[in-house]
Design a protein around this motif. Structure first.
Motif, PDB file in Angstrom:
ATOM      1  N   LYS A 121       0.825  -1.207   0.000  1.00 16.20           N
ATOM      2  CA  LYS A 121       0.000   0.000   0.000  1.00 16.20           C
ATOM      3  C   LYS A 121       0.861   1.258   0.000  1.00 16.20           C
ATOM      4  O   LYS A 121       0.546   2.240  -0.689  1.00 16.20           O
ATOM      5  N   ILE A 122       1.945   1.235   0.767  1.00 14.85           N
ATOM      6  CA  ILE A 122       2.828   2.403   0.801  1.00 14.85           C
ATOM      7  C   ILE A 122       3.428   2.656  -0.570  1.00 14.85           C
ATOM      8  O   ILE A 122       3.389   3.768  -1.102  1.00 14.85           O
ATOM      9  N   PHE A 123       3.983   1.611  -1.185  1.00 15.24           N
ATOM     10  CA  PHE A 123       4.722   1.794  -2.434  1.00 15.24           C
ATOM     11  C   PHE A 123       3.799   2.106  -3.615  1.00 15.24           C
ATOM     12  O   PHE A 123       4.120   2.955  -4.447  1.00 15.24           O
ATOM     13  N   THR A 124       2.661   1.439  -3.682  1.00 16.71           N
ATOM     14  CA  THR A 124       1.752   1.739  -4.794  1.00 16.71           C
ATOM     15  C   THR A 124       1.159   3.137  -4.655  1.00 16.71           C
ATOM     16  O   THR A 124       0.886   3.796  -5.658  1.00 16.71           O
ATOM     17  N   ALA A 125       0.983   3.600  -3.411  1.00 17.90           N
ATOM     18  CA  ALA A 125       0.467   4.965  -3.212  1.00 17.90           C
ATOM     19  C   ALA A 125       1.446   6.007  -3.743  1.00 17.90           C
ATOM     20  O   ALA A 125       1.038   7.109  -4.137  1.00 17.90           O
ATOM     21  N   TYR A 126       2.731   5.674  -3.776  1.00 20.31           N
ATOM     22  CA  TYR A 126       3.748   6.573  -4.310  1.00 20.31           C
ATOM     23  C   TYR A 126       4.073   6.284  -5.774  1.00 20.31           C
ATOM     24  O   TYR A 126       5.058   6.795  -6.307  1.00 20.31           O
ATOM     25  N   GLY A 127       3.254   5.474  -6.422  1.00 23.95           N
ATOM     26  CA  GLY A 127       3.400   5.277  -7.857  1.00 23.95           C
ATOM     27  C   GLY A 127       4.419   4.244  -8.289  1.00 23.95           C
ATOM     28  O   GLY A 127       4.854   4.247  -9.445  1.00 23.95           O
ATOM     29  N   ILE A 135      12.310  -1.792  -3.069  1.00 24.34           N
ATOM     30  CA  ILE A 135      11.995  -0.721  -4.007  1.00 24.34           C
ATOM     31  C   ILE A 135      13.296  -0.264  -4.653  1.00 24.34           C
ATOM     32  O   ILE A 135      14.365  -0.309  -4.034  1.00 24.34           O
ATOM     33  N   GLU A 136      13.204   0.138  -5.904  1.00 23.40           N
ATOM     34  CA  GLU A 136      14.359   0.646  -6.635  1.00 23.40           C
ATOM     35  C   GLU A 136      13.928   1.893  -7.405  1.00 23.40           C
ATOM     36  O   GLU A 136      12.907   1.882  -8.100  1.00 23.40           O
ATOM     37  N   ILE A 137      14.699   2.977  -7.256  1.00 24.12           N
ATOM     38  CA  ILE A 137      14.490   4.202  -8.027  1.00 24.12           C
ATOM     39  C   ILE A 137      15.636   4.293  -9.019  1.00 24.12           C
ATOM     40  O   ILE A 137      16.790   4.500  -8.621  1.00 24.12           O
ATOM     41  N   LEU A 138      15.342   4.125 -10.279  1.00 21.42           N
ATOM     42  CA  LEU A 138      16.361   4.120 -11.327  1.00 21.42           C
ATOM     43  C   LEU A 138      16.288   5.427 -12.092  1.00 21.42           C
ATOM     44  O   LEU A 138      15.270   5.729 -12.729  1.00 21.42           O
ATOM     45  N   GLY A 139      17.371   6.222 -12.016  1.00 19.53           N
ATOM     46  CA  GLY A 139      17.391   7.513 -12.676  1.00 19.53           C
ATOM     47  C   GLY A 139      16.842   8.609 -11.779  1.00 19.53           C
ATOM     48  O   GLY A 139      16.559   8.414 -10.597  1.00 19.53           O
ATOM     49  N   GLY A 140      16.683   9.794 -12.358  1.00 19.54           N
ATOM     50  CA  GLY A 140      16.194  10.937 -11.597  1.00 19.54           C
ATOM     51  C   GLY A 140      17.314  11.690 -10.908  1.00 19.54           C
ATOM     52  O   GLY A 140      18.468  11.251 -10.875  1.00 19.54           O
ATOM     53  N   GLU A 141      16.988  12.833 -10.352  1.00 19.05           N
ATOM     54  CA  GLU A 141      17.965  13.661  -9.649  1.00 19.05           C
ATOM     55  C   GLU A 141      18.340  12.961  -8.344  1.00 19.05           C
ATOM     56  O   GLU A 141      17.492  12.559  -7.567  1.00 19.05           O
ATOM     57  N   SER A 142      19.633  12.810  -8.102  1.00 19.98           N
ATOM     58  CA  SER A 142      20.111  11.933  -7.031  1.00 19.98           C
ATOM     59  C   SER A 142      19.649  12.365  -5.648  1.00 19.98           C
ATOM     60  O   SER A 142      19.204  11.531  -4.845  1.00 19.98           O
ATOM     61  N   LYS A 143      19.750  13.658  -5.345  1.00 19.17           N
ATOM     62  CA  LYS A 143      19.368  14.101  -4.002  1.00 19.17           C
ATOM     63  C   LYS A 143      17.891  13.849  -3.748  1.00 19.17           C
ATOM     64  O   LYS A 143      17.508  13.317  -2.695  1.00 19.17           O
ATOM     65  N   ALA A 144      17.041  14.195  -4.711  1.00 17.53           N
ATOM     66  CA  ALA A 144      15.601  13.984  -4.553  1.00 17.53           C
ATOM     67  C   ALA A 144      15.288  12.502  -4.397  1.00 17.53           C
ATOM     68  O   ALA A 144      14.438  12.107  -3.593  1.00 17.53           O
ATOM     69  N   ALA A 145      15.977  11.662  -5.180  1.00 19.11           N
ATOM     70  CA  ALA A 145      15.745  10.213  -5.099  1.00 19.11           C
ATOM     71  C   ALA A 145      16.188   9.668  -3.748  1.00 19.11           C
ATOM     72  O   ALA A 145      15.514   8.815  -3.153  1.00 19.11           O
ATOM     73  N   TYR A 177      16.286  11.283  -0.889  1.00 17.33           N
ATOM     74  CA  TYR A 177      15.336  11.713   0.130  1.00 17.33           C
ATOM     75  C   TYR A 177      14.046  10.895   0.051  1.00 17.33           C
ATOM     76  O   TYR A 177      13.463  10.528   1.076  1.00 17.33           O
ATOM     77  N   GLU A 178      13.594  10.597  -1.167  1.00 21.41           N
ATOM     78  CA  GLU A 178      12.378   9.791  -1.308  1.00 21.41           C
ATOM     79  C   GLU A 178      12.596   8.386  -0.770  1.00 21.41           C
ATOM     80  O   GLU A 178      11.753   7.845  -0.040  1.00 21.41           O
ATOM     81  N   ALA A 179      13.723   7.782  -1.126  1.00 23.04           N
ATOM     82  CA  ALA A 179      14.010   6.424  -0.660  1.00 23.04           C
ATOM     83  C   ALA A 179      14.090   6.380   0.868  1.00 23.04           C
ATOM     84  O   ALA A 179      13.553   5.469   1.511  1.00 23.04           O
ATOM     85  N   LEU A 180      14.750   7.358   1.467  1.00 21.99           N
ATOM     86  CA  LEU A 180      14.883   7.388   2.924  1.00 21.99           C
ATOM     87  C   LEU A 180      13.536   7.635   3.599  1.00 21.99           C
ATOM     88  O   LEU A 180      13.244   7.051   4.653  1.00 21.99           O
ATOM     89  N   SER A 181      12.722   8.502   3.017  1.00 22.39           N
ATOM     90  CA  SER A 181      11.392   8.751   3.572  1.00 22.39           C
ATOM     91  C   SER A 181      10.548   7.479   3.527  1.00 22.39           C
ATOM     92  O   SER A 181       9.874   7.120   4.501  1.00 22.39           O
ATOM     93  N   LEU A 182      10.600   6.768   2.405  1.00 21.99           N
ATOM     94  CA  LEU A 182       9.849   5.525   2.288  1.00 21.99           C
ATOM     95  C   LEU A 182      10.402   4.445   3.223  1.00 21.99           C
ATOM     96  O   LEU A 182       9.647   3.621   3.748  1.00 21.99           O
ATOM     97  N   ALA A 183      11.712   4.457   3.426  1.00 22.12           N
ATOM     98  CA  ALA A 183      12.308   3.515   4.374  1.00 22.12           C
ATOM     99  C   ALA A 183      11.771   3.772   5.779  1.00 22.12           C
ATOM    100  O   ALA A 183      11.407   2.827   6.501  1.00 22.12           O
ATOM    101  N   ALA A 184      11.705   5.028   6.178  1.00 19.26           N
ATOM    102  CA  ALA A 184      11.179   5.364   7.497  1.00 19.26           C
ATOM    103  C   ALA A 184       9.705   4.975   7.608  1.00 19.26           C
ATOM    104  O   ALA A 184       9.265   4.441   8.636  1.00 19.26           O
ATOM    105  N   GLN A 185       8.934   5.230   6.552  1.00 19.96           N
ATOM    106  CA  GLN A 185       7.523   4.847   6.574  1.00 19.96           C
ATOM    107  C   GLN A 185       7.358   3.335   6.658  1.00 19.96           C
ATOM    108  O   GLN A 185       6.454   2.831   7.327  1.00 19.96           O
ATOM    109  N   SER A 186       8.235   2.610   5.977  1.00 23.88           N
ATOM    110  CA  SER A 186       8.176   1.140   6.009  1.00 23.88           C
ATOM    111  C   SER A 186       8.475   0.621   7.410  1.00 23.88           C
ATOM    112  O   SER A 186       7.811  -0.301   7.909  1.00 23.88           O
ATOM    113  N   LEU A 187       9.491   1.190   8.050  1.00 22.38           N
ATOM    114  CA  LEU A 187       9.830   0.777   9.411  1.00 22.38           C
ATOM    115  C   LEU A 187       8.688   1.099  10.375  1.00 22.38           C
ATOM    116  O   LEU A 187       8.364   0.296  11.257  1.00 22.38           O
ATOM    117  N   PHE A 188       8.070   2.253  10.197  1.00 26.51           N
ATOM    118  CA  PHE A 188       6.940   2.645  11.048  1.00 26.51           C
ATOM    119  C   PHE A 188       5.782   1.672  10.883  1.00 26.51           C
ATOM    120  O   PHE A 188       5.060   1.375  11.848  1.00 26.51           O
TER     121      PHE A 188
END
Length: 400
Positions: free
Chosen positions: A32-38, A128-138, A140-151
């Motif tokens: 649910k977390i990952f599909t909600a983020y596309g 989850i894998e984010i391939l491409g995109g601006e590195s800093k934004a990616a 931050y997104e990965a870390l935010s999703l990691a925190a949400q997953s742990l929660f």
């Protein structure tokens, strides 16, 4: 002679009832977390060619993989990792897809672990894998999703972040042999200070001082000030400042107090190139989540792209969930349906009717009504419906 048909192989185990429910619960929360983020789901084969994991750069030691041969006598392995098959997939079937790609998978991996290590050889990961995109934004997104997953696993969690480039730079500057560098890596990861000092005995330089200090550079914001005196080059200072920015960004997202900095964090997989992170939850001593940035991996498969991702160990997360609940997760059966002889199809029709009303039903296969009643008592089923001729139903209350 030992009978292996009654055993599971070392490092594997059967999972029953509540364990299965806990596992599916964790998987569904993460989905649910990952599909909600596309994020889009992919599934890769359980069997891969050996070269996927042991090609140009030897990321996986041969002894850690389960190997077999196919019908053409080609060497195969049971998938020991999800990231590398996704890198292969991105460079082949998804090559025409425009970046960035946001993918997730939910599948088993197989690794040979030392005996008595407490680790399963077969376990499920959600990646989850984010391939491409601006590195800093990616990042931050990965870390935010990691925190949400742990929660989603447990509110009492800790996310540790580090920078693979700091460890790699200082070790490279020491010009150590591959074996010595791997020893240093293990000692730092285990925070074995005496053995680390012994391994570097006789080496006196800024890089050696930095290596000795890395295991102790663990904590919150104070780590950055303590680490500055060991960052002897512009490259190292830049990496430290980037990590500081990442730490501040996570705190600004509301994760202050949940984030730790660990400059001794260094993953054994050589493909990581930047941010590294691991997640822990209360009551489980090993990481439940791990990940990082791997900007060179896709290039090994013929498609140059930046990338960042992480994996959640579903079995570990399920164990945490089971410890936190005080009642069985298995839903109790509401009604046991017993059909008189010759009324079996009528009984099944009655089961379907009850299920349509939202009840959980157990269709009895007992030979007699008495046997059915005993089964209901033993399994805590309080109601028994007896179905007879002409769909006549007698409802009986069962007492333990």
């Amino acid at each position: 002679m030992k009978r292996y048909d009654l055993l599971t192989p070392e490092g594997t185990r059967d999972q029953l009832f509540d364990e299965c429910i806990a596992k599916r619960t964790i998987q569904e929360k993460l989905r649910k977390i990952f599909t909600a983020y596309g994020y889009s789901e992919v599934i890769t084969p359980g069997l891969e060619f050996y070269e996927v994991f042991n090609g140009k750069v030897h990321y996986f030691p041969s002894e850690t993989m389960y190997k077999l041969v196919d019908g053409k006598n080609r060497l195969m392995v049971l998938r020991p990792d999800n990231t590398m098959p996704i890198a292969r997939l991105a460079a082949t079937r998804l090559r025409a897809e425009k970046l960035p790609l946001k993918l997730y998978c939910n599948q088993s991996i197989f690794m040979v672990n030392p005996k008595n290590s407490g680790r399963d050889d077969e376990f499920t990961q959600v990646d989850i894998e984010i391939l491409g995109g601006e590195s800093k934004a990616a990042d931050y997104e990965a870390l935010s999703l990691a925190a949400q997953s742990l929660f989603a696993v447990d509110e009492d969690f800790r996310l540790e972040i580090g920078e693979s480039g700091i460890f790699r730079t200082v070790v490279d500057d020491l010009n150590l042999s591959e074996e010595k560098a791997e020893l240093i890596h293990t000692l730092i990861e285990n925070k074995n200070y005496p053995a680390l000092n012994e391994a570097l005995e006789g080496i006196s330089c800024s890089a050696a001082d930095a290596v000795k200090a890395l295991p102790s550079l663990f904590g919150e914001s104070e780590v950055f000030e303590a680490a500055e005196k060991y960052m002897y080059s512009k490259e190292l200072r830049t990496k430290l400042n980037t990590l500081r920015e990442t730490y501040d960004a996570l705190c600004s997202m509301g994760y202050s107090g949940k984030i730790k900095v660990d400059l001794g964090l260094a993953h054994k997989k050589d493909y990581y190139t930047g941010i590294l992170f691991r997640g822990y939850v209360e009551g489980y001593g090993l990481p439940v989540l791990s990940g990082g940035r791997y900007d060179t991996l896709l290039g090994d498969f013929g498609r140059n792209s930046t990338a960042v991702g992480f994996a959640v160990n579903v079995e570990a997360a399920a164990k945490v969930l089971l410890k936190s609940v005080h009642e069985p997760l298995t839903k109790p059966v509401d009604v046991l349906v017993f059909s008189m002889s010759g009324c079996e199809t009528l009984g099944l029709a009655h089961c379907a009717e009850l299920i349509g009303e939202g009840l959980t039903v157990f269709n009895s296969l007992s030979a007699t009504e008495e046997e059915a009643g005993e089964y209901a008592k033993q399994h805590g089923i309080r109601r028994m419906d007896v179905v007879g001729a002409n769909s006549a139903v007698t409802v009986k209350e069962v007492w333990p």
